[in-house]
Design a protein around this motif. Structure first.
Motif, PDB file in Angstrom:
ATOM      1  N   SER A  86      35.736  30.762  49.030  1.00 58.43           N
ATOM      2  CA  SER A  86      36.459  30.472  47.790  1.00 58.43           C
ATOM      3  C   SER A  86      35.693  29.466  46.933  1.00 58.43           C
ATOM      4  O   SER A  86      35.803  29.481  45.715  1.00 58.43           O
ATOM      5  N   LYS A 115      32.997  30.348  43.570  1.00 58.22           N
ATOM      6  CA  LYS A 115      33.354  30.843  42.227  1.00 58.22           C
ATOM      7  C   LYS A 115      32.260  30.574  41.193  1.00 58.22           C
ATOM      8  O   LYS A 115      31.860  31.474  40.448  1.00 58.22           O
ATOM      9  N   ALA A 141      39.147  33.523  35.294  1.00 60.84           N
ATOM     10  CA  ALA A 141      39.539  32.732  36.467  1.00 60.84           C
ATOM     11  C   ALA A 141      40.255  33.619  37.484  1.00 60.84           C
ATOM     12  O   ALA A 141      40.030  33.494  38.692  1.00 60.84           O
ATOM     13  N   LYS A 142      41.092  34.529  37.002  1.00 58.35           N
ATOM     14  CA  LYS A 142      41.815  35.450  37.900  1.00 58.35           C
ATOM     15  C   LYS A 142      40.835  36.354  38.639  1.00 58.35           C
ATOM     16  O   LYS A 142      40.972  36.583  39.843  1.00 58.35           O
ATOM     17  N   GLU A 143      39.830  36.892  37.927  1.00 62.02           N
ATOM     18  CA  GLU A 143      38.830  37.749  38.567  1.00 62.02           C
ATOM     19  C   GLU A 143      38.005  36.966  39.592  1.00 62.02           C
ATOM     20  O   GLU A 143      37.725  37.480  40.683  1.00 62.02           O
ATOM     21  N   LEU A 144      37.653  35.740  39.270  1.00 57.83           N
ATOM     22  CA  LEU A 144      36.892  34.915  40.227  1.00 57.83           C
ATOM     23  C   LEU A 144      37.702  34.632  41.488  1.00 57.83           C
ATOM     24  O   LEU A 144      37.156  34.633  42.590  1.00 57.83           O
ATOM     25  N   ARG A 145      39.000  34.392  41.326  1.00 56.15           N
ATOM     26  CA  ARG A 145      39.852  34.206  42.516  1.00 56.15           C
ATOM     27  C   ARG A 145      39.860  35.472  43.359  1.00 56.15           C
ATOM     28  O   ARG A 145      39.697  35.426  44.580  1.00 56.15           O
ATOM     29  N   TYR A 146      40.054  36.629  42.709  1.00 56.71           N
ATOM     30  CA  TYR A 146      40.074  37.900  43.436  1.00 56.71           C
ATOM     31  C   TYR A 146      38.753  38.140  44.171  1.00 56.71           C
ATOM     32  O   TYR A 146      38.744  38.594  45.325  1.00 56.71           O
ATOM     33  N   THR A 175      36.487  35.938  45.220  1.00 56.32           N
ATOM     34  CA  THR A 175      36.045  34.925  46.188  1.00 56.32           C
ATOM     35  C   THR A 175      37.095  34.535  47.221  1.00 56.32           C
ATOM     36  O   THR A 175      36.742  34.050  48.294  1.00 56.32           O
ATOM     37  N   GLU A 176      38.360  34.724  46.925  1.00 55.47           N
ATOM     38  CA  GLU A 176      39.419  34.343  47.857  1.00 55.47           C
ATOM     39  C   GLU A 176      39.854  35.593  48.622  1.00 55.47           C
ATOM     40  O   GLU A 176      40.902  36.171  48.359  1.00 55.47           O
TER      41      GLU A 176
END
Length: 196
Positions: A42, A45, A73-78, A80-81
């Motif tokens: 995570s 990012k 930010a939503k795409e980066l969370r998807y 990497t998390e």
């Protein structure tokens, strides 16, 4: 419905177990460049956002099937998390500069068909054709076989012959992993080519 976790996986601790299952791999490219392939974290990012920014517009288009100059930010969370069970993602980083991502490979389990996963790989422009995509694909195939995935799907542009060849090699790697594990294989289902 989520995919079925492998027998070694406790749902409450699956990320820790999955991380322990994948040992980072050292890769040396024909140019001598030394890389480390490891599970995405995570905390990656910014590294992922920087890697996308270094891709040419053509490579961004080929990976995302359209222009993609930045990630939300939503795409980066998807991206990497991930849980490393139903969504597995690996990064290739330079040994001498571990803050530079030069390749990302991932698969995401199909919720309707848990033995199937969609796969995607992107490699830094200056490293195309050096075997890094194949190495990431082999690692993804090992992870897939260990987690009950028997078939990959992918959506690619019709004129992206390099991606079509890479996906064929990854499919062969998955078939080898399944044969070694003595598991049945399902034929790949690569989506019909998308017009450029």
């Amino acid at each position: 419905m989520r995919g079925t976790a492998p027998p070694f996986c406790d749902r409450h601790h699956h990320t820790i177990v999955a991380f322990q299952y994948f040992v980072p791999v050292r890769v040396v490219l024909p140019t001598g460049l030394q890389l480390r392939v490891r599970p995405i974290r995570s905390a990656d990012k910014l590294l992922i956002a920087d890697g996308l920014a270094r891709l040419s517009p053509e490579s961004q288009h080929r990976r995302f099937l359209g222009p993609k100059p930045r990630l939300s930010a939503k795409e980066l969370r998807y991206l990497t998390e991930v849980d490393h069970v139903d969504h597995v993602a690996l990064v290739a980083v330079r040994e001498d500069r571990p803050d530079v991502v030069v390749g990302v490979g991932r698969w995401v389990r199909d919720r309707e068909r848990p033995d199937q996963a969609e796969i995607a790989v992107v490699i830094a422009d200056d490293l195309h054709g050096l075997g890094l995509g194949s190495r990431l694909g082999e690692a993804l195939a090992r992870a897939a076989a260990a987690r009950g995935v028997r078939r990959f799907t992918a959506t690619m542009l019709a004129d992206n012959t390099a991606a079509h060849r890479l996906m064929a090699r990854i499919d062969e790697a998955l078939a080898r992993e399944l044969a070694t594990a003595d598991l049945p294989r399902v034929a790949p289902a690569f989506s019909p080519p998308v017009a450029a």
